[in-house]
Motif scaffolding. Structure first.
Motif, short mmCIF file in Angstrom:
data_model
loop_
_atom_site.label_atom_id
_atom_site.label_comp_id
_atom_site.label_asym_id
_atom_site.label_seq_id
_atom_site.Cartn_x
_atom_site.Cartn_y
_atom_site.Cartn_z
N GLY A 283 9.42 -21.42 6.28
CA GLY A 283 7.91 -23.16 5.87
C GLY A 283 6.87 -22.77 5.90
N MET A 284 6.87 -21.26 5.98
CA MET A 284 4.87 -20.99 6.03
C MET A 284 4.96 -21.10 4.72
N VAL A 285 3.34 -21.61 3.99
CA VAL A 285 3.02 -20.94 2.63
C VAL A 285 2.36 -19.90 2.31
N PRO A 286 2.63 -18.78 1.93
CA PRO A 286 2.13 -17.77 1.32
C PRO A 286 0.31 -18.26 1.19
N ALA A 287 -0.80 -16.92 1.39
CA ALA A 287 -1.90 -17.45 0.62
C ALA A 287 -2.44 -17.03 -0.52
N PHE A 288 -3.20 -16.94 -0.47
CA PHE A 288 -3.58 -16.38 -1.83
C PHE A 288 -3.81 -14.39 -1.76
N TYR A 289 -3.97 -14.05 0.01
CA TYR A 289 -3.89 -12.80 -0.59
C TYR A 289 -2.45 -11.98 -0.43
N ILE A 290 -1.59 -13.51 -0.29
CA ILE A 290 -0.45 -12.32 -0.22
C ILE A 290 -0.38 -12.05 -1.85
N TYR A 291 -0.37 -13.60 -2.30
CA TYR A 291 -0.01 -13.22 -4.03
C TYR A 291 -0.19 -12.05 -4.38
N MET A 292 -2.56 -12.27 -3.96
CA MET A 292 -2.99 -11.05 -4.38
C MET A 292 -2.22 -9.92 -4.51
N MET A 293 -1.71 -9.33 -3.09
CA MET A 293 -2.04 -7.78 -3.15
C MET A 293 0.10 -7.84 -3.27
N LEU A 294 0.48 -8.72 -3.64
CA LEU A 294 1.91 -8.29 -4.31
C LEU A 294 2.01 -7.86 -6.09
N LYS B 94 1.09 -0.85 -0.27
CA LYS B 94 -0.03 0.07 0.21
C LYS B 94 0.87 1.07 -0.13
N VAL B 95 2.42 1.50 0.56
CA VAL B 95 2.74 2.34 0.67
C VAL B 95 4.28 2.51 -0.52
N ARG B 96 3.56 1.50 -1.44
CA ARG B 96 4.64 1.41 -2.71
C ARG B 96 6.25 0.84 -2.82
N SER B 97 6.21 -0.09 -0.96
CA SER B 97 7.08 -0.54 -1.40
C SER B 97 7.36 -1.86 -1.54
N VAL B 98 6.97 -2.43 -2.85
CA VAL B 98 6.65 -3.55 -3.77
C VAL B 98 8.43 -4.32 -3.34
N ASP B 99 9.12 -3.65 -3.04
CA ASP B 99 10.60 -5.38 -3.13
C ASP B 99 10.94 -5.28 -1.59
N ASP B 100 10.26 -4.23 -0.43
CA ASP B 100 10.65 -4.61 0.72
C ASP B 100 9.17 -6.12 0.65
N ALA B 101 7.93 -5.58 0.12
CA ALA B 101 6.93 -7.24 0.17
C ALA B 101 7.30 -7.95 -0.16
N ILE B 102 8.25 -8.65 -1.41
CA ILE B 102 8.48 -9.61 -1.87
C ILE B 102 9.22 -10.28 -0.97
N GLU B 103 10.70 -9.18 -0.31
CA GLU B 103 11.48 -10.01 0.26
C GLU B 103 10.70 -10.56 1.89
N MET B 104 10.02 -10.13 2.49
CA MET B 104 8.56 -10.25 2.78
C MET B 104 8.00 -11.32 3.18
N LYS B 105 7.50 -11.92 1.80
CA LYS B 105 7.23 -13.01 1.37
C LYS B 105 8.01 -14.06 0.84
N LYS B 106 9.05 -14.21 0.83
CA LYS B 106 10.72 -14.60 0.90
C LYS B 106 11.37 -14.82 2.27
N ALA B 107 11.40 -14.18 3.02
CA ALA B 107 11.43 -14.17 4.19
C ALA B 107 10.11 -15.75 4.72
N MET B 108 9.29 -15.26 4.56
CA MET B 108 8.40 -16.36 5.56
C MET B 108 8.47 -18.07 4.80
N VAL B 109 8.25 -17.69 3.27
CA VAL B 109 9.42 -19.20 2.37
C VAL B 109 9.71 -19.59 3.24
#
Length: 857
Positions: free
Chosen positions: A291-302, A273-288
């Motif tokens: 051992g967590m599986v990104p949900a539909f909502y995370i993909y949708m937001m990215l 939402k604050v246009r820091s999409v690259d940081d959001a992608i890094e958070m998704k990688k850290a999540m993976v």
């Protein structure tokens, strides 16, 4: 807490209904006893309905029944009786029965009947807005029933939640903030209650209140859970404070609260939402990595975040990854990509994504088609737009207001107003109500094309269906009316605004004032200025500029200057139009010094005058016989690679000619020709006159014959000048050629021509031919030509011929003027023939011709 403490004693007096019930008449208590007995039976509702009890009921009896059975009766039975009475009277409101609601809510909670208790709380909050009074009753009954611990917390949570569900976020926060639960008093809310209220405070954009509740919660030293931290992160993201949001995320982990998918969802969403999409992608990688599986909502937001950043190829890669992971994208995901491609004018790519969406089995929805419509309308591909609308109809997807608005806007922009209005009719047939924005687009286009009659007809239609205008569309209307000088209708818009309670802004007033000033109706314009002051609006530079222009138009240059100085005193700077009006006003009055002063002042203020301002000054200097100063301005403009307008050039050329500056006039003529600026016939005449005076007949002749090449026709003066020029040099052959040309072109001989011919004949000694011109002079009745011939006879001592010519004039009813008489009187005086002089003097007086003082001498 102070308010609560003050309220409770009064409320305790009010709720002592069981004692009051005992003092009621016996019939009242008999009914209460009868109802209590019936309530002990399993078929109590049937017995109630078949008895006379419903006819005896009133709020006091209901209150007494609940109070007298609050400890002995089954809570379920009491709640059922409460609902039965509601159905019986057809309302959920008991008049002045906050006491009954509070008592019933406490009884139900104490019996762990939280569902029915929640229903009672919602009714209580809906019907009674005094939340501190409610809290007072609840507190009192909790003490009576010894309600403590979790039950009391749940009861308090229900109250807060009910306030929140009713949208009373401020009241819910007020209860939390003013209760003294940190000291063990009254009620203690649960962590869930705090988290729920904080979440909804953020949704309601009450960020300041959020932090007040958070600080109160923090002061209780509660053990925050993941949802508490998520609320804090969301609050920071809401104000674009990424640093504090991420600090809250890492603090959560440090304090032993491990982040789950919920926290990562919040962080990824916030970063996108604050246009820091690259940081959001890094958070998704850290999540993976954890051992967590990104949900539909995370993909949708990215995908949505990348699409908004116009990183559409990256967004498509995330979409592919999502599909590979076994997640089926919904329409909203594809729509984000389609919208992104449309915004980048990549309409073909947008249709490719739509095809991909269909191939994946995802249902295309209305939003998809609206995004595609936006793209094809933006590129003016209305054939494709119609195809989309037809496809929607085949699939049973009904166009909405936005669908029609997109098409109407494009048709208007392309000038197809007929198609736009047919779409509007189609909307109405489908019971779709156009937005004010759509109406504004249509009104704006009608105004743009000057279709004022259609504008008025359209306004009549939309007013009938209750459409309310805003200040923006009113400005469009006022501007259109004033451009067409329809000031009555422009002023009528202000009346419409007042009737619709839309406050006119300064832009609306300025348009009216400018229109009135342009029409020289300054007094009426001042009425609106006074109205502005009455509404607390201060005039701006445009307001002052309108009055300055208006005063200049009516020649009140002193008032314009006064208004100008007042404007500067208010710290407002004139725009280029105001400077132009002021300079033009001074020029028209011949105030050259003031015009130049205003011109230099505008330069010092950083205003770059345009060609028109320079042209005004050049014309002004030229009209006032100052061609050298005009040339200076001309040179100043030429240095900038610019050239004055045709009017200024013609004025300067004529002025130069009048001053005898033939060389500079000829140079200006050459410059004008090279710039493609057309000369007026009067300019040609002025230049030819000077060339003829200088005996430069050849150049004058070339200039004469160039006139027709420029699309102009020589007038009488043009021919007269050339004829005079040839007469001066004795070229009578050319004179007769020009006379033939002149007559064949439809021009008539006038006194100037005759004078020139007489001068030529006289100079050439051809008196006979000169006398033959008298016949033409008699036919034309040209007094000035006769005067010239009489003067010739007088100077050459042929007084009898001169007098005979006067007699012939009178005989042919050609009326002599004062020049005729004075010429003859002066000559008779010189030869001492006073008798003839007196006779002519008397004739002169009889004809009401006033002789000069020299005649009397």
């Amino acid at each position: 807490m102070k308010r609560l403490a003050c309220a409770i004693p009064l409320l305790l007096q009010t709720r002592n209904v069981s004692t009051a019930a005992r003092s009621q008449p016996l019939t009242h208590q008999d009914t209460v006893t009868q109802i209590t007995g019936v309530l002990r039976r399993n078929n109590w509702q049937l017995l109630m309905d078949s008895s006379d009890i419903p006819t005896k009921l009133n709020p006091y009896i209901i209150r007494s029944v609940i109070h007298q059975n609050r400890t002995s009766a089954d809570p379920t039975r009491l709640f059922g009786f409460f609902l039965w009475y509601q159905r019986l009277i057809g309302t959920t409101t008991f008049e002045q029965d906050l006491d009954v609601y509070s008592l019933l809510a406490v009884i139900l909670c104490n019996s762990k009947m939280f569902g029915p208790a929640s229903y009672v709380f919602e009714l209580m909050v809906k019907n009674f807005k005094l939340h501190f009074d409610i809290l007072g009753y609840l507190s009192s009954y909790c003490k009576e029933f010894d309600v403590e611990g979790d039950v009391k917390t749940i009861l308090f949570d229900m109250f807060i939640t009910s306030l929140r569900k009713m949208g009373l976020l401020v009241e819910a926060s007020d209860v939390l903030l003013t209760s003294g639960f940190e000291k063990g008093e009254n009620f203690v809310p649960s962590l869930w209650c705090f988290n729920d209220l904080l979440k909804h405070l953020l949704k309601g954009n009450k960020v300041e209140l959020f932090w007040k509740v958070w600080n109160r919660m923090n002061g209780m030293k509660l053990d925050f859970n993941e949802y508490s931290y998520v609320n804090v992160m969301n609050a920071h993201f809401k104000v674009n404070n990424v640093e504090e949001a991420m600090r809250a995320f890492y603090d959560m982990e440090e304090k032993g609260c491990s982040p789950s998918v919920v926290s990562y969802n919040a962080v990824v969403c916030g970063l996108c939402k604050v246009r820091s999409v690259d940081d959001a992608i890094e958070m998704k990688k850290a999540m993976v990595e954890k051992g967590m599986v990104p949900a539909f909502y995370i993909y949708m937001m990215l995908i949505n975040g990348l699409s908004k950043d116009m990183r559409l190829r990256d967004a498509e890669l995330v979409l592919e990854e999502m599909i590979v992971k076994g997640l089926k994208p919904e329409a909203v995901v594809y729509n984000a990509l389609i919208d992104g491609f449309v915004k980048q004018d990549l309409v073909v790519e947008a249709f490719r994504i739509k095809d991909k969406m269909v191939a994946s089995g995802t249902q295309v929805d209305l939003a998809t088609y609206n995004f595609l419509l936006s793209g094809v309308c933006k590129s003016s591909d209305m054939k494709k737009a119609r195809e989309i609308m037809n496809e929607m109809e085949r699939l049973g997807i009904k166009p909405d207001v936005r669908s029609y608005a997109l098409l109407i806007k494009r048709y208007c922009q392309d000038g197809y107003l007929g198609s736009a209005f047919r779409l509007l009719d189609d909307m109405n047939s489908r019971n779709l109500v156009p937005t004010l924005k759509t109406h504004t687009i249509l009104i704006n286009e009608l105004c743009h094309y000057g279709n004022i009659t259609q504008v008025n007809a359209f306004l009549g239609k939309i007013f009938k269906v209750g459409v309310k205008l805003d200040s923006f569309v009113c400005r469009i209307l006022i501007s259109a009316y004033t451009k067409e000088d329809r000031l009555k209708e422009a002023r009528g818009v202000l009346e419409i605004m007042k009737n619709q309670r839309v406050l006119p802004d300064i832009l609306c007033y300025n348009l009216i004032i400018r229109g009135l000033c342009k029409a020289r109706r300054i007094v009426e314009a001042r009425i609106y200025l006074d109205e502005m002051f009455g509404r607390g609006l201060k005039p701006d530079a445009s307001t002052y500029g309108a009055f300055i222009s208006g005063y200049c138009l009516i020649g009140e240059i002193q008032l314009a200057a006064k208004c100008f100085n007042e404007m500067l005193g208010c710290g407002l700077m004139p725009d280029d139009l105001t400077w132009k009006a002021l300079i033009d006003g001074h020029c028209k009055k011949g105030y050259i010094a003031e015009a130049i002063s205003a011109f230099r002042y505008s330069l010092s203020e950083g205003i770059q005058p345009d060609v028109q301002v320079y042209s005004l000054l050049i014309s002004c200097f030229s009209r006032n016989g100052k061609p050298e100063e005009a040339l200076e301005i001309f040179t100043e403009l030429s240095v900038q690679g610019l050239f004055p307008d045709a009017h200024a050039c013609n004025s300067l050329l004529i002025s130069l000619c009048r001053q005898g500056k033939v060389g500079k006039a000829c140079q200006l003529y050459e410059d004008m020709c090279s710039k493609g600026i057309d000369l007026k016939i009067v300019s040609y005449n002025a230049l030819m006159n000077e060339l003829c005076k200088a005996d430069n007949i050849e150049k004058a002749k070339n200039l004469f014959y160039s006139i027709s090449e420029k699309g102009l026709a020589p007038n009488n003066m043009t021919y007269a000048l050339m004829i005079d020029g040839y007469c001066r040099v004795g070229n009578l052959t050319k004179v007769f050629q020009l006379l033939d040309e002149m007559v064949s072109s439809g021009n008539q001989l006038d006194s100037y021509i005759y004078n020139a011919l007489l001068y030529g004949y006289r100079k050439d000694g051809k008196f006979g031919k000169g006398q033959r011109l008298l016949q033409g002079m008699w036919n034309k009745g040209l007094v000035s030509a006769f005067n010239m011939w009489i003067q010739y006879f007088c100077r050459n001592g042929k007084l009898e011929e001169a007098h005979q010519l006067l007699e012939e004039m009178l005989g042919r009813q050609i009326i002599p003027d004062h020049v005729t008489y004075i010429t003859l009187i002066n000559r008779y005086c010189k030869v001492n023939n006073m008798k003839k002089a007196n006779q002519l003097f008397q004739q002169m007086q009889e004809r009401n011709l006033i002789p000069p003082t020299s005649t009397f001498n």
